[in-house]
Design a protein around this motif. Sequence first.
Motif, PDB file in Angstrom:
ATOM      1  N   ASP A  96      -9.293   8.667   2.407  1.00 51.67           N
ATOM      2  CA  ASP A  96      -8.889   7.431   1.737  1.00 51.67           C
ATOM      3  C   ASP A  96      -7.377   7.269   1.769  1.00 51.67           C
ATOM      4  OD1 ASP A  96      -8.620   7.915  -1.856  1.00 51.67           O
ATOM      5  OD2 ASP A  96      -7.774   9.051  -0.199  1.00 51.67           O
TER       6      ASP A  96
ATOM      7  N   SER B  64      -6.464   4.800  -1.985  1.00 51.20           N
ATOM      8  CA  SER B  64      -6.731   5.700  -3.091  1.00 51.20           C
ATOM      9  C   SER B  64      -7.385   4.969  -4.263  1.00 51.20           C
ATOM     10  CB  SER B  64      -5.408   6.331  -3.566  1.00 51.20           C
ATOM     11  OG  SER B  64      -5.669   7.405  -4.435  1.00 51.20           O
ATOM     12  N   ALA B  65      -8.320   5.656  -4.896  1.00 52.04           N
ATOM     13  CA  ALA B  65      -9.023   5.144  -6.089  1.00 52.04           C
ATOM     14  C   ALA B  65      -9.901   3.935  -5.778  1.00 52.04           C
ATOM     15  CB  ALA B  65      -8.052   4.842  -7.223  1.00 52.04           C
TER      16      ALA B  65
ATOM     17  N   ASP C 237     -13.276  11.554 -13.799  1.00 51.14           N
ATOM     18  CA  ASP C 237     -12.681  10.380 -13.150  1.00 51.14           C
ATOM     19  C   ASP C 237     -12.751  10.514 -11.625  1.00 51.14           C
ATOM     20  OD1 ASP C 237      -9.093  10.867 -13.045  1.00 51.14           O
ATOM     21  OD2 ASP C 237     -10.756  12.104 -12.386  1.00 51.14           O
TER      22      ASP C 237
ATOM     23  N   ASN D 170      -7.589  15.105   0.635  1.00 43.47           N
ATOM     24  CA  ASN D 170      -6.911  14.132  -0.212  1.00 43.47           C
ATOM     25  C   ASN D 170      -5.574  14.616  -0.742  1.00 43.47           C
ATOM     26  OD1 ASN D 170      -7.044  11.444  -1.492  1.00 43.47           O
ATOM     27  ND2 ASN D 170      -6.939  12.627  -3.373  1.00 43.47           N
TER      28      ASN D 170
ATOM     29  N   TYR E  85     -13.600   7.525  -9.507  1.00 41.69           N
ATOM     30  CA  TYR E  85     -12.676   6.515  -8.935  1.00 41.69           C
ATOM     31  C   TYR E  85     -12.296   6.854  -7.490  1.00 41.69           C
ATOM     32  CZ  TYR E  85     -11.568   5.207 -13.813  1.00 41.69           C
ATOM     33  OH  TYR E  85     -11.633   4.812 -15.126  1.00 41.69           O
ATOM     34  N   SER E  86     -12.618   8.051  -7.065  1.00 36.44           N
ATOM     35  CA  SER E  86     -12.032   8.565  -5.830  1.00 36.44           C
ATOM     36  C   SER E  86     -12.577   7.906  -4.564  1.00 36.44           C
ATOM     37  CB  SER E  86     -12.286  10.078  -5.733  1.00 36.44           C
ATOM     38  OG  SER E  86     -12.017  10.543  -4.430  1.00 36.44           O
ATOM     39  N   GLY E  87     -11.673   7.464  -3.720  1.00 37.72           N
ATOM     40  CA  GLY E  87     -12.078   6.944  -2.418  1.00 37.72           C
ATOM     41  C   GLY E  87     -12.473   8.067  -1.474  1.00 37.72           C
ATOM     42  N   THR E  88     -11.862   9.230  -1.666  1.00 40.41           N
ATOM     43  CA  THR E  88     -12.218  10.396  -0.849  1.00 40.41           C
ATOM     44  C   THR E  88     -13.679  10.759  -1.088  1.00 40.41           C
ATOM     45  OG1 THR E  88      -9.948  11.201  -1.110  1.00 40.41           O
ATOM     46  CG2 THR E  88     -11.594  12.790  -0.349  1.00 40.41           C
TER      47      THR E  88
ATOM     48  N   ALA F  62      -7.403   7.663 -19.649  1.00 44.56           N
ATOM     49  CA  ALA F  62      -6.169   7.503 -18.880  1.00 44.56           C
ATOM     50  C   ALA F  62      -5.024   7.068 -19.797  1.00 44.56           C
ATOM     51  CB  ALA F  62      -6.389   6.463 -17.778  1.00 44.56           C
TER      52      ALA F  62
ATOM     53  N   ALA G   9      -5.648  15.624  -6.666  1.00 42.85           N
ATOM     54  CA  ALA G   9      -6.943  16.135  -7.132  1.00 42.85           C
ATOM     55  C   ALA G   9      -7.976  15.036  -7.351  1.00 42.85           C
ATOM     56  CB  ALA G   9      -6.739  16.894  -8.440  1.00 42.85           C
ATOM     57  N   ASN G  10      -9.226  15.456  -7.237  1.00 40.97           N
ATOM     58  CA  ASN G  10     -10.358  14.636  -7.659  1.00 40.97           C
ATOM     59  C   ASN G  10     -11.227  15.513  -8.546  1.00 40.97           C
ATOM     60  OD1 ASN G  10     -10.270  11.903  -6.596  1.00 40.97           O
ATOM     61  ND2 ASN G  10      -9.971  12.983  -4.667  1.00 40.97           N
TER      62      ASN G  10
ATOM     63  N   ILE H  17      -1.479   0.505 -13.630  1.00 42.06           N
ATOM     64  CA  ILE H  17      -2.443   1.447 -14.196  1.00 42.06           C
ATOM     65  C   ILE H  17      -1.700   2.719 -14.605  1.00 42.06           C
ATOM     66  CG2 ILE H  17      -4.450   2.928 -13.649  1.00 42.06           C
ATOM     67  CD1 ILE H  17      -5.322   0.096 -13.760  1.00 42.06           C
ATOM     68  N   GLY H  18      -2.012   3.222 -15.786  1.00 46.70           N
ATOM     69  CA  GLY H  18      -1.358   4.443 -16.261  1.00 46.70           C
ATOM     70  C   GLY H  18      -1.904   5.682 -15.573  1.00 46.70           C
ATOM     71  N   ALA H  19      -1.263   6.783 -15.824  1.00 49.43           N
ATOM     72  CA  ALA H  19      -1.658   8.047 -15.172  1.00 49.43           C
ATOM     73  C   ALA H  19      -3.028   8.501 -15.660  1.00 49.43           C
ATOM     74  CB  ALA H  19      -0.628   9.129 -15.486  1.00 49.43           C
ATOM     75  N   ALA H  20      -3.665   9.326 -14.837  1.00 49.46           N
ATOM     76  CA  ALA H  20      -4.966   9.883 -15.223  1.00 49.46           C
ATOM     77  C   ALA H  20      -4.792  10.713 -16.496  1.00 49.46           C
ATOM     78  CB  ALA H  20      -5.496  10.766 -14.099  1.00 49.46           C
TER      79      ALA H  20
HETATM   80  N1  LIG Z   1      -5.871   6.588 -14.038  1.00 49.72           N
HETATM   81  C1  LIG Z   1      -5.263   7.095 -12.962  1.00 49.72           C
HETATM   82  N2  LIG Z   1      -5.972   7.882 -12.107  1.00 49.72           N
HETATM   83  C2  LIG Z   1      -5.292   8.360 -11.076  1.00 49.72           C
HETATM   84  C3  LIG Z   1      -3.961   8.106 -10.824  1.00 49.72           C
HETATM   85  N3  LIG Z   1      -3.597   8.722  -9.684  1.00 49.72           N
HETATM   86  C4  LIG Z   1      -4.675   9.353  -9.245  1.00 49.72           C
HETATM   87  N4  LIG Z   1      -5.702   9.139 -10.096  1.00 49.72           N
HETATM   88  C5  LIG Z   1      -6.968   9.791  -9.903  1.00 49.72           C
HETATM   89  O1  LIG Z   1      -6.906  10.239  -8.545  1.00 49.72           O
HETATM   90  C6  LIG Z   1      -8.084  10.089  -7.928  1.00 49.72           C
HETATM   91  C7  LIG Z   1      -7.973   9.102  -6.794  1.00 49.72           C
HETATM   92  O2  LIG Z   1      -8.592   9.775  -5.804  1.00 49.72           O
HETATM   93  P1  LIG Z   1      -8.505   9.335  -4.285  1.00 49.72           P
HETATM   94  O3  LIG Z   1      -9.419  10.293  -3.603  1.00 49.72           O
HETATM   95  O4  LIG Z   1      -8.992   7.900  -4.268  1.00 49.72           O
HETATM   96  O5  LIG Z   1      -7.063   9.465  -3.902  1.00 49.72           O
HETATM   97  C8  LIG Z   1      -9.085   9.710  -8.906  1.00 49.72           C
HETATM   98  O6  LIG Z   1      -9.675  10.874  -9.420  1.00 49.72           O
HETATM   99  C9  LIG Z   1      -8.240   9.015  -9.972  1.00 49.72           C
HETATM  100  O7  LIG Z   1      -8.823   9.105 -11.194  1.00 49.72           O
HETATM  101  C10 LIG Z   1      -3.256   7.283 -11.738  1.00 49.72           C
HETATM  102  O8  LIG Z   1      -2.068   7.001 -11.597  1.00 49.72           O
HETATM  103  N5  LIG Z   1      -3.956   6.805 -12.794  1.00 49.72           N
END
Ligand SMILES: Nc1nc2c(ncn2[C@@H]2O[C@H](COP(=O)(O)O)[C@@H](O)[C@H]2O)c(=O)[nH]1
Length: 255
Positions: free
Chosen positions: A8, A39-40, A99, A91, A102-105, A186, A94-95, A203-206
């Motif tokens: 992703d 990402s996400a 959460d 990636n 949310y990961s595209g990976t 988050a 981390a995934n 969007i705020g940090a995870a």
């Molecule tokens: N709420 C937020 N989640 C974030 C942020 N940056 C990363 N993430 C988390 O990362 C992965 C995205 O995975 P990817 O494989 O698509 O790169 C996912 O687990 C998110 O929850 C962030 O700034 N805010």
Amino acid sequence: MKILISNDDGYQAPGIIALHDALKDLGEVEVIAPEHNNSAKSNALTLNQPLTVYEGARGFRYVNGTPADCMHIALTGLLGYRPDLLVSGINNGANMGDDTIYSGTVGAAMEGYLFGVPAIAFSQVEKGWAHLDAAAHKARELVQRVMQQGLQAGATPFLLNVNIPNRPLESLGSFEVCRLGRRHAAENVISQASPRGGTLYWIGAAGAAKDGAPGTDFHATAQGNISVTPLQVDLTDYEGLGDWTRHVQGFGANP
Ligand SMILES: Nc1nc2c(ncn2[C@@H]2O[C@H](COP(=O)(O)O)[C@@H](O)[C@H]2O)c(=O)[nH]1
């Protein structure tokens, strides 16, 4: 062995190049990945506009779409064959925890899984690609282990979520099968005034780990181990079925 690789972070990302280099002598390996960072993007599909497939460096094919788009079109016609294994990543970050949804990976790997193709999503715990060579070495080790045991040829596909600490090879621990941890919600949204008037929102940090107990991916990677979590897609809350049956019993019945 036919291996399909995606990610992703985009087809030019260091993580997919390292993954391809690590796996390319294990069989027929093809790369179909997004043109840009997605990402996400989770399992998002693009339904409102057509997709175009291009060929780039290293013979990688790339698509003006999401990770799930790449795998969807690959497995519904573009490839013309069924791969034995789908590998997504490595990636940039981390995934872990809940959460991961949310990961595209993970979304790319999950798309393959939904089509019955065994799939593995690889992520490095920290952003920035430090010790990427070690992560690629471990990704190769796990794929070889899967192949040696013929797991990709099993009756039912699997979906693994793997997180690798950013450590040199000699400092990496073992593969540890574990469950997803839980994160706190988050961080708050980040707002700023727009130069065009109005407000912009980021969007705020995870959230930080809330449940990082032994047996979770957070705990495993904090110990230097490589977390391996088998995922499933069935979202049904089986424990809630009985309660909701009682909650809605007789509700909406014809008078
Ligand atoms: N709420 C937020 N989640 C974030 C942020 N940056 C990363 N993430 C988390 O990362 C992965 C995205 O995975 P990817 O494989 O698509 O790169 C996912 O687990 C998110 O929850 C962030 O700034 N805010």
